[in-house]
Write a protein that holds these residues in place. Structure first.
Motif, PDB file in Angstrom:
ATOM      1  N   GLU A  16       8.854 -31.703  81.319  1.00  0.00           N
ATOM      2  CA  GLU A  16       8.983 -30.247  81.213  1.00  0.00           C
ATOM      3  C   GLU A  16       7.624 -29.605  80.970  1.00  0.00           C
ATOM      4  O   GLU A  16       7.316 -28.534  81.518  1.00  0.00           O
ATOM      5  N   ARG A  62       4.788 -30.676  82.000  1.00  0.00           N
ATOM      6  CA  ARG A  62       4.047 -30.745  83.256  1.00  0.00           C
ATOM      7  C   ARG A  62       4.280 -29.523  84.142  1.00  0.00           C
ATOM      8  O   ARG A  62       3.443 -29.175  84.965  1.00  0.00           O
ATOM      9  N   LYS A  63       5.435 -28.900  83.956  1.00  0.00           N
ATOM     10  CA  LYS A  63       5.773 -27.747  84.781  1.00  0.00           C
ATOM     11  C   LYS A  63       5.030 -26.495  84.339  1.00  0.00           C
ATOM     12  O   LYS A  63       5.031 -25.488  85.052  1.00  0.00           O
ATOM     13  N   THR A  64       4.419 -26.526  83.158  1.00  0.00           N
ATOM     14  CA  THR A  64       3.674 -25.382  82.648  1.00  0.00           C
ATOM     15  C   THR A  64       2.185 -25.600  82.853  1.00  0.00           C
ATOM     16  O   THR A  64       1.732 -26.665  83.255  1.00  0.00           O
ATOM     17  N   GLN A  65       1.397 -24.576  82.538  1.00  0.00           N
ATOM     18  CA  GLN A  65      -0.064 -24.679  82.634  1.00  0.00           C
ATOM     19  C   GLN A  65      -0.686 -25.221  81.363  1.00  0.00           C
ATOM     20  O   GLN A  65      -1.871 -25.519  81.329  1.00  0.00           O
TER      21      GLN A  65
END
Length: 455
Positions: free
Chosen positions: A220, A222-225
């Motif tokens: 999860e 990894r999906k953000t910056q």
């Protein structure tokens, strides 16, 4: 979610727990083995030029060197684990630990190569400590981040079994070898056999961990910056230093008492009380059976009444036991000694069974590895590693009285209890939150988060 997907998730949770528990138990086996030998055999093999007390202090100091190397492993592996993921780091740490232990089994003694023997021993201990510094927290996160929210405490307790289980394995092997060969043969080559078995540990540990996927929380993330722009170590120290300090102070109590029991107590029983080594190993094995029960009970109870209350119960129990522990050992009666060591180690591991989930829930995902590792290894550096050496020194200057040792452990225990009582409750926290979400909530420990009901 389809039934097939639910079954796949359940299978991966079980696999992650198994990989974490088995791998950590194998690594603690090697680390524990050294602790037992440092108190009994290694002083005369690697420090023969010293008198008996100085040799014991030097040998126990090499044990402390391994603990002192933990923060470096925790810092490096924690930073990389928060940036690159938990799984890859776990493959590296188990390999380093196994190889260094295997080389320790091949190491020449002082009689063969002189001063190089203790020097190489220290180098290998540093490698062991480095690997364990990264391993301990990483394995915990691998299991806790895969766990369903309502079973994190149970998973944490199962991870808490690793240390006492490794104690039983290590002392069982030593007891078996000591009973099968003469004292001279054991001191000559018998102590090397468990270290050489580490090759098997490498193969098993790597194989199991190759079968585990990355944790849902990190996926999860990894999906953000956040994972791409943040420095986990910097953010852990800058934004969550209070949390790191609080949990580090908490774990000083269990760490100090753990090493007091499993390292110094063995030396005290065999040398001061003149109890046979085999009896000392047997007492530790029995105490660790109680520790297994304690670790699992602590983790499961924390799912019911919360982390704070459960930790406080364990802390108060160990504090009370400190005042009668050595008096019971001095009876030299097997059953009272076994009961004292079992109760003491059982409630110490009761707290250690809660530690993985308490630490994991205290930090957001992007600094969880770094923050948890700093708190865990910092406590071992301050209170755990120095305790065997400090206990020997205090025992010496107090003319054989244990009250100096008791006073220091009481101080650590009281500090630990205060840290527990001032911490927020984190039972049911949303572990998928990132640092930015935690800051928006206005709280490092984000105790207001609610439990996700997904399984």
């Amino acid at each position: 979610m389809t039934q097939e997907a639910q079954q796949a998730h359940a299978a991966m949770r079980t696999r992650a727990l198994t990989a974490a528990a088995v791998g950590t138990a194998l690594e603690w086996f090697d680390f524990t083995l050294y602790g037992a030998l440092a108190a009994t055999v290694l002083p005369k093999l690697f420090f023969p030029a010293m008198d008996s007390t100085s040799a014991l202090l030097a040998s126990l100091a090499t044990f402390g060197v391994g603990l002192a190397a933990r923060p470096l492993g925790a810092i490096i592996c924690g930073h990389l684990g928060d940036k690159l993921g938990r799984r890859n780091l776990m493959l590296g740490t188990v390999s380093i630990m196994g190889l260094s232990s295997m080389l320790m089994g091949l190491l020449p003694t002082y009689a063969s190569i002189g001063l190089w023997a203790p020097i190489l021993l220290v180098v290998l201990r540093i490698l062991q400590g480095f690997a364990l510094g990264g391993e301990s927290t990483g394995a915990q996160l691998m299991a806790i981040e895969h766990a369903s929210p309502d079973r994190r405490g149970k998973y944490s307790g199962l991870l808490g079994l690793c240390s006492p289980l490794s104690q039983i394995m290590a002392n069982g092997v030593l007891l078996l070898l000591a009973s099968m060969m003469s004292a001279q043969a054991f001191d000559s080559y018998g102590w090397r056999i468990p270290f050489l078995m580490s090759f098997v540990l490498i193969v098993i540990g790597v194989y199991i961990r190759l079968k585990v996927s990355e944790t849902p929380a990190f996926v999860e993330l990894r999906k953000t910056q956040v994972v791409q722009v943040a420095s986990p170590l910097r953010d852990a120290l800058r934004l969550h230093w209070r949390t790191v300090l609080r949990w580090m102070l908490f774990f000083c109590g269990p760490a100090a008492i753990f090493y007091l029991i499993v390292v110094f107590s063995l030396s005290y029983i065999t040398k001061t009380l003149a109890v046979p080594k085999q009896t000392g190993f047997l007492l530790l094995m029995g105490a660790n059976v109680c520790a297994i029960v304690g670790a699992l009970a602590g983790g499961m109870l924390s799912d019911r009444i919360g982390r704070k209350k459960a930790l406080a119960i364990g802390s108060i129990a160990t504090l009370l036991m400190l005042f009668v522990y050595f008096q019971i050992l001095d009876t030299k009666s097997f059953l009272p000694m076994l009961a004292a060591m079992g109760f003491f180690l059982g409630f110490t591991q009761f707290q250690s069974g809660i530690q993985p989930v308490a630490f994991a829930e205290a930090f957001p995902t992007n600094v969880r590895y770094s923050g948890s590792a700093l708190a865990y290894t910092g406590a071992n550096l301050i209170a755990g590693g120095p305790m065997p050496v400090l206990a020997v020194w205090l025992f010496s200057i107090c003319n054989g009285s244990p009250w100096g040792v008791v006073a220091v452990c009481v101080a650590f225990n009281v500090i630990s209890l205060v840290a527990i009582l001032t911490a927020p409750e984190t039972l049911g926290i949303d572990m998928n939150r990132t640092d930015s979400a935690a800051r928006l909530a206005g709280d490092d420990d984000f105790p207001q988060a609610s439990m996700s009901n997904s399984h």
